[in-house]
Design a protein around this motif. Structure first.
Motif, mmCIF file in Angstrom:
data_model
loop_
_atom_site.group_PDB
_atom_site.id
_atom_site.type_symbol
_atom_site.label_atom_id
_atom_site.label_comp_id
_atom_site.label_asym_id
_atom_site.label_seq_id
_atom_site.Cartn_x
_atom_site.Cartn_y
_atom_site.Cartn_z
ATOM 1 N N LEU A 76 -15.524 -22.074 -10.752
ATOM 2 C CA LEU A 76 -15.570 -22.508 -9.352
ATOM 3 C C LEU A 76 -16.826 -21.938 -8.702
ATOM 4 C CD1 LEU A 76 -11.819 -21.887 -8.518
ATOM 5 C CD2 LEU A 76 -12.918 -24.040 -9.151
ATOM 6 N N ILE A 77 -17.978 -22.488 -9.087
ATOM 7 C CA ILE A 77 -19.262 -21.893 -8.714
ATOM 8 C C ILE A 77 -19.576 -21.973 -7.224
ATOM 9 C CG2 ILE A 77 -20.255 -22.131 -11.014
ATOM 10 C CD1 ILE A 77 -21.692 -24.651 -9.944
ATOM 11 N N HIS A 78 -18.857 -22.784 -6.460
ATOM 12 C CA HIS A 78 -19.089 -22.887 -5.020
ATOM 13 C C HIS A 78 -18.119 -22.022 -4.215
ATOM 14 C CE1 HIS A 78 -22.027 -26.013 -5.623
ATOM 15 N NE2 HIS A 78 -21.178 -26.629 -6.416
ATOM 16 N N LEU A 79 -17.273 -21.269 -4.909
ATOM 17 C CA LEU A 79 -16.245 -20.477 -4.242
ATOM 18 C C LEU A 79 -16.861 -19.398 -3.344
ATOM 19 C CD1 LEU A 79 -13.161 -20.743 -4.504
ATOM 20 C CD2 LEU A 79 -13.215 -18.789 -6.022
ATOM 21 N N ARG A 80 -16.376 -19.351 -2.095
ATOM 22 C CA ARG A 80 -16.824 -18.336 -1.135
ATOM 23 C C ARG A 80 -15.724 -17.313 -0.849
ATOM 24 N NH1 ARG A 80 -21.554 -19.543 1.078
ATOM 25 N NH2 ARG A 80 -22.321 -21.663 0.983
ATOM 26 N N GLU A 93 -11.961 -10.276 -13.863
ATOM 27 C CA GLU A 93 -12.827 -11.036 -14.762
ATOM 28 C C GLU A 93 -13.234 -12.353 -14.126
ATOM 29 O OE1 GLU A 93 -10.544 -12.231 -18.247
ATOM 30 O OE2 GLU A 93 -8.748 -12.241 -17.029
ATOM 31 N N GLY A 94 -14.303 -12.938 -14.647
ATOM 32 C CA GLY A 94 -14.718 -14.265 -14.213
ATOM 33 C C GLY A 94 -15.483 -14.306 -12.910
ATOM 34 N N LEU A 95 -15.974 -13.185 -12.436
ATOM 35 C CA LEU A 95 -16.674 -13.173 -11.146
ATOM 36 C C LEU A 95 -18.185 -13.302 -11.293
ATOM 37 C CD1 LEU A 95 -14.747 -10.319 -9.308
ATOM 38 C CD2 LEU A 95 -14.352 -12.782 -9.197
ATOM 39 N N LYS A 96 -18.701 -13.110 -12.478
ATOM 40 C CA LYS A 96 -20.150 -13.070 -12.706
ATOM 41 C C LYS A 96 -20.865 -14.325 -12.208
ATOM 42 C CE LYS A 96 -21.737 -13.671 -16.803
ATOM 43 N NZ LYS A 96 -22.121 -13.605 -18.201
ATOM 44 N N ASP A 97 -20.285 -15.493 -12.410
ATOM 45 C CA ASP A 97 -20.936 -16.749 -12.038
ATOM 46 C C ASP A 97 -20.638 -17.193 -10.612
ATOM 47 O OD1 ASP A 97 -22.121 -17.011 -14.573
ATOM 48 O OD2 ASP A 97 -20.251 -17.834 -15.370
ATOM 49 N N LEU A 98 -19.820 -16.436 -9.905
ATOM 50 C CA LEU A 98 -19.456 -16.805 -8.528
ATOM 51 C C LEU A 98 -20.475 -16.230 -7.555
ATOM 52 C CD1 LEU A 98 -15.593 -16.303 -8.681
ATOM 53 C CD2 LEU A 98 -16.937 -18.332 -9.240
ATOM 54 N N VAL A 99 -21.680 -16.779 -7.587
ATOM 55 C CA VAL A 99 -22.798 -16.224 -6.810
ATOM 56 C C VAL A 99 -22.644 -16.443 -5.306
ATOM 57 C CG1 VAL A 99 -24.418 -16.359 -8.733
ATOM 58 C CG2 VAL A 99 -24.179 -18.308 -7.177
ATOM 59 N N HIS A 100 -21.779 -17.350 -4.891
ATOM 60 C CA HIS A 100 -21.568 -17.609 -3.457
ATOM 61 C C HIS A 100 -20.370 -16.849 -2.896
ATOM 62 C CE1 HIS A 100 -24.611 -20.695 -3.551
ATOM 63 N NE2 HIS A 100 -24.013 -21.245 -4.589
ATOM 64 N N LEU A 101 -19.671 -16.090 -3.730
ATOM 65 C CA LEU A 101 -18.467 -15.385 -3.301
ATOM 66 C C LEU A 101 -18.802 -14.344 -2.230
ATOM 67 C CD1 LEU A 101 -15.435 -15.451 -3.970
ATOM 68 C CD2 LEU A 101 -15.832 -13.515 -5.486
ATOM 69 N N VAL A 113 -8.408 -2.760 -15.831
ATOM 70 C CA VAL A 113 -9.741 -2.839 -16.415
ATOM 71 C C VAL A 113 -10.663 -3.591 -15.466
ATOM 72 C CG1 VAL A 113 -11.095 -3.739 -18.349
ATOM 73 C CG2 VAL A 113 -8.826 -2.801 -18.751
ATOM 74 N N PHE A 114 -11.834 -3.021 -15.235
ATOM 75 C CA PHE A 114 -12.847 -3.649 -14.398
ATOM 76 C C PHE A 114 -13.961 -4.153 -15.293
ATOM 77 C CE2 PHE A 114 -10.672 -0.700 -11.705
ATOM 78 C CZ PHE A 114 -10.629 -1.316 -10.481
ATOM 79 N N PHE A 115 -14.124 -5.475 -15.356
ATOM 80 C CA PHE A 115 -15.261 -6.044 -16.060
ATOM 81 C C PHE A 115 -16.422 -6.056 -15.088
ATOM 82 C CE2 PHE A 115 -11.676 -7.682 -18.489
ATOM 83 C CZ PHE A 115 -12.094 -7.361 -19.763
ATOM 84 N N THR A 116 -17.529 -6.674 -15.416
ATOM 85 C CA THR A 116 -18.688 -6.693 -14.528
ATOM 86 C C THR A 116 -18.298 -7.304 -13.196
ATOM 87 O OG1 THR A 116 -20.094 -6.969 -16.444
ATOM 88 C CG2 THR A 116 -21.062 -7.448 -14.312
ATOM 89 N N VAL A 117 -18.362 -6.510 -12.163
ATOM 90 C CA VAL A 117 -17.915 -6.933 -10.841
ATOM 91 C C VAL A 117 -19.074 -6.975 -9.862
ATOM 92 C CG1 VAL A 117 -16.296 -6.431 -8.969
ATOM 93 C CG2 VAL A 117 -15.672 -5.893 -11.298
#
Length: 122
Positions: A76-80, A93-101, A113-117
């Motif tokens: 969901l790359i447009h997720l804010r 997990e899964g936050l790396k590509d959410l550049v608009h978050l 567990v904390f992955f790259t946040v």
């Protein structure tokens, strides 16, 4: 998912499926109108699936469900806004590509567990 629930939309084509006793998402909810906001609060959802069918989704709320993973949000790359409090999520997990978050809520989960946040504060 009953057919009348597909049309349970907020103004602007946004979708509110709160308190529907849903256990999983039916892909048909994404076949009619792409929503900017999807609210799935107070259900029994274990897994977020078929979300990638809505490419314009900007706000997702699945508070008070039974989620154990964040799988499904990474596409969901447009997720804010991502609101996932009071679930059973153990891994971020899964936050790396959410550049608009801009806003993330994971309060009341079982985070182990904390992955790259990046720069998020939990």
């Amino acid at each position: 998912l009953l057919s009348n629930q597909i049309d349970d939309r907020l103004p602007g084509g946004d979708t509110n499926l709160s308190n529907q006793s849903l256990h999983k998402l039916n892909p048909k909810i994404f076949s009619h109108v792409e929503s900017h906001t999807l609210i799935l609060d107070q259900n029994h959802i274990i897994k977020l699936e078929h979300l990638e069918r809505n490419q314009v989704l900007q706000q997702l709320s699945a508070a008070c469900n039974r989620l154990v993973r964040m799988m499904g949000v990474s596409k969901l790359i447009h997720l804010r806004t991502l609101n996932l409090p009071n679930n059973s999520i153990g891994y971020i997990e899964g936050l790396k590509d959410l550049v608009h978050l801009e806003w993330l809520n994971l309060a009341g989960n079982n985070i182990k567990v904390f992955f790259t946040v990046h720069a998020f504060t939990i």
